[in-house]
Design a protein around this motif. Structure first.
Motif, PDB file in Angstrom:
ATOM      1  N   ALA A   1      -2.594 -47.518 -75.286  1.00 18.08           N
ATOM      2  CA  ALA A   1      -3.515 -48.349 -74.498  1.00 18.08           C
ATOM      3  C   ALA A   1      -4.649 -48.812 -75.395  1.00 18.08           C
ATOM      4  CB  ALA A   1      -4.068 -47.543 -73.328  1.00 18.08           C
ATOM      5  N   GLN A   2      -5.195 -49.940 -75.063  1.00 19.53           N
ATOM      6  CA  GLN A   2      -6.304 -50.478 -75.821  1.00 19.53           C
ATOM      7  C   GLN A   2      -7.491 -50.664 -74.889  1.00 19.53           C
ATOM      8  OE1 GLN A   2      -4.079 -53.937 -77.134  1.00 19.53           O
ATOM      9  NE2 GLN A   2      -5.091 -55.257 -75.649  1.00 19.53           N
ATOM     10  N   SER A   3      -8.682 -50.478 -75.421  1.00 21.04           N
ATOM     11  CA  SER A   3      -9.882 -50.649 -74.623  1.00 21.04           C
ATOM     12  C   SER A   3     -11.034 -51.065 -75.508  1.00 21.04           C
ATOM     13  CB  SER A   3     -10.239 -49.366 -73.870  1.00 21.04           C
ATOM     14  OG  SER A   3     -10.592 -48.344 -74.777  1.00 21.04           O
ATOM     15  N   VAL A   4     -12.031 -51.642 -74.897  1.00 24.77           N
ATOM     16  CA  VAL A   4     -13.223 -52.062 -75.629  1.00 24.77           C
ATOM     17  C   VAL A   4     -14.430 -51.807 -74.754  1.00 24.77           C
ATOM     18  CG1 VAL A   4     -12.995 -54.440 -74.824  1.00 24.77           C
ATOM     19  CG2 VAL A   4     -14.274 -53.958 -76.894  1.00 24.77           C
ATOM     20  N   ALA A   5     -15.516 -51.392 -75.389  1.00 20.51           N
ATOM     21  CA  ALA A   5     -16.736 -51.081 -74.656  1.00 20.51           C
ATOM     22  C   ALA A   5     -17.909 -51.842 -75.252  1.00 20.51           C
ATOM     23  CB  ALA A   5     -17.020 -49.585 -74.693  1.00 20.51           C
ATOM     24  N   VAL A  27      -7.703 -48.501 -80.017  1.00 19.70           N
ATOM     25  CA  VAL A  27      -6.315 -48.965 -80.045  1.00 19.70           C
ATOM     26  C   VAL A  27      -5.483 -47.909 -80.751  1.00 19.70           C
ATOM     27  CG1 VAL A  27      -6.844 -51.426 -80.043  1.00 19.70           C
ATOM     28  CG2 VAL A  27      -6.599 -50.221 -82.216  1.00 19.70           C
ATOM     29  N   SER A  28      -4.193 -47.947 -80.562  1.00 20.79           N
ATOM     30  CA  SER A  28      -3.338 -46.961 -81.217  1.00 20.79           C
ATOM     31  C   SER A  28      -2.932 -47.407 -82.611  1.00 20.79           C
ATOM     32  CB  SER A  28      -2.092 -46.690 -80.369  1.00 20.79           C
ATOM     33  OG  SER A  28      -1.430 -47.903 -80.085  1.00 20.79           O
ATOM     34  N   GLY A  29      -2.891 -48.711 -82.837  1.00 27.66           N
ATOM     35  CA  GLY A  29      -2.534 -49.231 -84.153  1.00 27.66           C
ATOM     36  C   GLY A  29      -3.741 -49.839 -84.829  1.00 27.66           C
ATOM     37  N   ASN A  30      -3.509 -50.776 -85.724  1.00 25.44           N
ATOM     38  CA  ASN A  30      -4.626 -51.476 -86.367  1.00 25.44           C
ATOM     39  C   ASN A  30      -5.227 -52.490 -85.395  1.00 25.44           C
ATOM     40  OD1 ASN A  30      -4.403 -50.192 -88.879  1.00 25.44           O
ATOM     41  ND2 ASN A  30      -2.719 -51.548 -89.458  1.00 25.44           N
ATOM     42  N   PRO A  31      -6.543 -52.546 -85.344  1.00 23.62           N
ATOM     43  CA  PRO A  31      -7.171 -53.444 -84.364  1.00 23.62           C
ATOM     44  C   PRO A  31      -7.285 -54.879 -84.854  1.00 23.62           C
ATOM     45  CG  PRO A  31      -8.855 -52.250 -85.544  1.00 23.62           C
ATOM     46  CD  PRO A  31      -7.536 -51.753 -86.077  1.00 23.62           C
ATOM     47  N   LYS A  69     -14.277 -48.890 -89.389  1.00 26.52           N
ATOM     48  CA  LYS A  69     -13.107 -48.168 -88.892  1.00 26.52           C
ATOM     49  C   LYS A  69     -13.457 -46.744 -88.470  1.00 26.52           C
ATOM     50  CE  LYS A  69      -8.267 -47.224 -89.966  1.00 26.52           C
ATOM     51  NZ  LYS A  69      -7.169 -47.404 -90.953  1.00 26.52           N
ATOM     52  N   SER A  70     -14.301 -46.084 -89.228  1.00 26.59           N
ATOM     53  CA  SER A  70     -14.617 -44.693 -88.921  1.00 26.59           C
ATOM     54  C   SER A  70     -15.391 -44.566 -87.605  1.00 26.59           C
ATOM     55  CB  SER A  70     -15.418 -44.064 -90.053  1.00 26.59           C
ATOM     56  OG  SER A  70     -16.652 -44.732 -90.220  1.00 26.59           O
ATOM     57  N   ASP A  95      -4.016 -54.791 -80.006  1.00 22.19           N
ATOM     58  CA  ASP A  95      -3.381 -53.837 -80.903  1.00 22.19           C
ATOM     59  C   ASP A  95      -2.516 -54.587 -81.902  1.00 22.19           C
ATOM     60  OD1 ASP A  95      -2.042 -51.718 -82.092  1.00 22.19           O
ATOM     61  OD2 ASP A  95      -2.003 -50.555 -80.247  1.00 22.19           O
ATOM     62  N   GLY A  96      -2.749 -54.373 -83.176  1.00 19.88           N
ATOM     63  CA  GLY A  96      -2.009 -55.084 -84.209  1.00 19.88           C
ATOM     64  C   GLY A  96      -0.691 -54.450 -84.577  1.00 19.88           C
ATOM     65  N   LYS A  97      -0.342 -53.322 -83.973  1.00 18.21           N
ATOM     66  CA  LYS A  97       0.899 -52.658 -84.378  1.00 18.21           C
ATOM     67  C   LYS A  97       2.071 -53.409 -83.776  1.00 18.21           C
ATOM     68  CE  LYS A  97       1.608 -49.389 -80.590  1.00 18.21           C
ATOM     69  NZ  LYS A  97       1.772 -47.958 -80.223  1.00 18.21           N
ATOM     70  N   ALA A  98       3.196 -53.319 -84.452  1.00 17.91           N
ATOM     71  CA  ALA A  98       4.419 -53.966 -83.978  1.00 17.91           C
ATOM     72  C   ALA A  98       4.780 -53.405 -82.613  1.00 17.91           C
ATOM     73  CB  ALA A  98       5.557 -53.707 -84.966  1.00 17.91           C
ATOM     74  N   GLY A  99       5.030 -54.295 -81.675  1.00 18.21           N
ATOM     75  CA  GLY A  99       5.363 -53.866 -80.326  1.00 18.21           C
ATOM     76  C   GLY A  99       4.148 -53.627 -79.453  1.00 18.21           C
ATOM     77  N   GLY A 100       2.954 -53.744 -80.039  1.00 20.46           N
ATOM     78  CA  GLY A 100       1.745 -53.570 -79.254  1.00 20.46           C
ATOM     79  C   GLY A 100       1.479 -54.779 -78.372  1.00 20.46           C
ATOM     80  N   SER A 101       0.573 -54.635 -77.441  1.00 21.00           N
ATOM     81  CA  SER A 101       0.253 -55.740 -76.535  1.00 21.00           C
ATOM     82  C   SER A 101      -0.344 -56.899 -77.319  1.00 21.00           C
ATOM     83  CB  SER A 101      -0.740 -55.270 -75.479  1.00 21.00           C
ATOM     84  OG  SER A 101      -1.188 -56.377 -74.710  1.00 21.00           O
ATOM     85  N   TYR A 102       0.159 -58.099 -77.048  1.00 21.00           N
ATOM     86  CA  TYR A 102      -0.380 -59.275 -77.715  1.00 21.00           C
ATOM     87  C   TYR A 102      -1.534 -59.866 -76.923  1.00 21.00           C
ATOM     88  CZ  TYR A 102       2.706 -61.240 -74.189  1.00 21.00           C
ATOM     89  OH  TYR A 102       3.331 -61.524 -73.009  1.00 21.00           O
TER      90      TYR A 102
END
Lengths: 116, 117
Positions: A1-5, A27-31, A69-70, A95-102
């Motif tokens: 899941a991805q979120s932003v605050a 995000v789970s992958g690269n943002p 990133k940290s 989420d920039g990972k393959a298969g992530g939400s576009y």
């Protein structure tokens, strides 16, 4: 899941002073990170984005944002605010990972008020 | 980039009626998106519209309430049906295109400000 605050509903700054609008993400992958601005009675306008590369991204109207990133942050900054910068600012992440939400997830928005 | 126009820019409607919002893009795009921005809230994705197929709706949105058409690669409509005051929002059309960066970028239309009395 991805979120932003966006922790601040409103930011007040005097004209000529530096401004910062905060954004943190998850995000789970690269943002892929974005900032948009919405002026009164207008649609969203793209300001800048971070995909990869330099952590400091420069965008439209003198705005810039720093990817940390940290701290999972992407704060929007401008060295010297203008009254005309007063608007609603939205941070977004996908989420920039393959298969992530576009489809990006948007923050709630921060109202920036620049006082003369 | 992409230039997006929406009609109408704003409207005031009576409860129980329907309004169709049009979105026109200056280039052919595969995916078009419809968002809702309620007063003081962020953007919420209503649905994704691909040409030649049924729109895909997000949780909480249904086709009967928000029917969408996508007759070609540059145009889409969103209808807000049987409106109630809770439907008062800004409705935004959006497209995703390949940007100069080599990555997909999202562009938004100016929005349609709907007030339901």
């Amino acid at each position: 899941a991805q979120s932003v605050a966006q922790p601040e509903d409103q930011v007040n700054v005097a004209e000529g002073n530096p401004l910062t609008v905060k954004c943190t993400y998850s995000v789970s992958g690269n943002p892929y990170l974005f900032w948009y601005v919405q002026y009164p009675n207008r649609g969203l306008q793209f300001l800048l984005k971070y995909i990869t590369g330099d952590n400091l991204v420069k965008g439209s109207y003198g705005f810039e944002a720093e990817f940390n990133k940290s701290q999972t942050s992407f704060h929007l900054k401008k060295p010297s605010a203008l009254v005309s910068d007063s608007a609603l600012y939205f941070c977004a992440v996908r989420d920039g990972k393959a298969g992530g939400s576009y489809i990006p997830t948007f923050g709630r928005g921060t109202s920036l008020i620049v006082h003369p | 980039s992409a230039v997006i126009s929406q009609k109408p820019s704003r409207d005031i409607c009576q409860r129980g009626t329907s309004l169709t919002i049009q979105c026109q893009v200056d280039s052919q795009v595969t995916m078009m998106f419809w968002y809702r921005q309620q007063p003081g809230q962020s953007l919420t994705l209503i649905a994704t519209a691909n040409q030649g197929s049924e729109a895909t709706y997000e949780s909480g949105f249904v086709i009967d309430k928000f029917p969408i058409s996508r007759p070609n690669l540059t145009f889409s409509t969103l209808t807000v049906s049987n409106m109630s005051p809770e439907d008062s929002s800004i409705y935004l059309c959006s497209v995703e295109v390949l940007g100069a960066s080599g990555y997909n970028e999202q562009f938004f239309g100016p929005g349609t400000r709907l007030t339901v009395l």
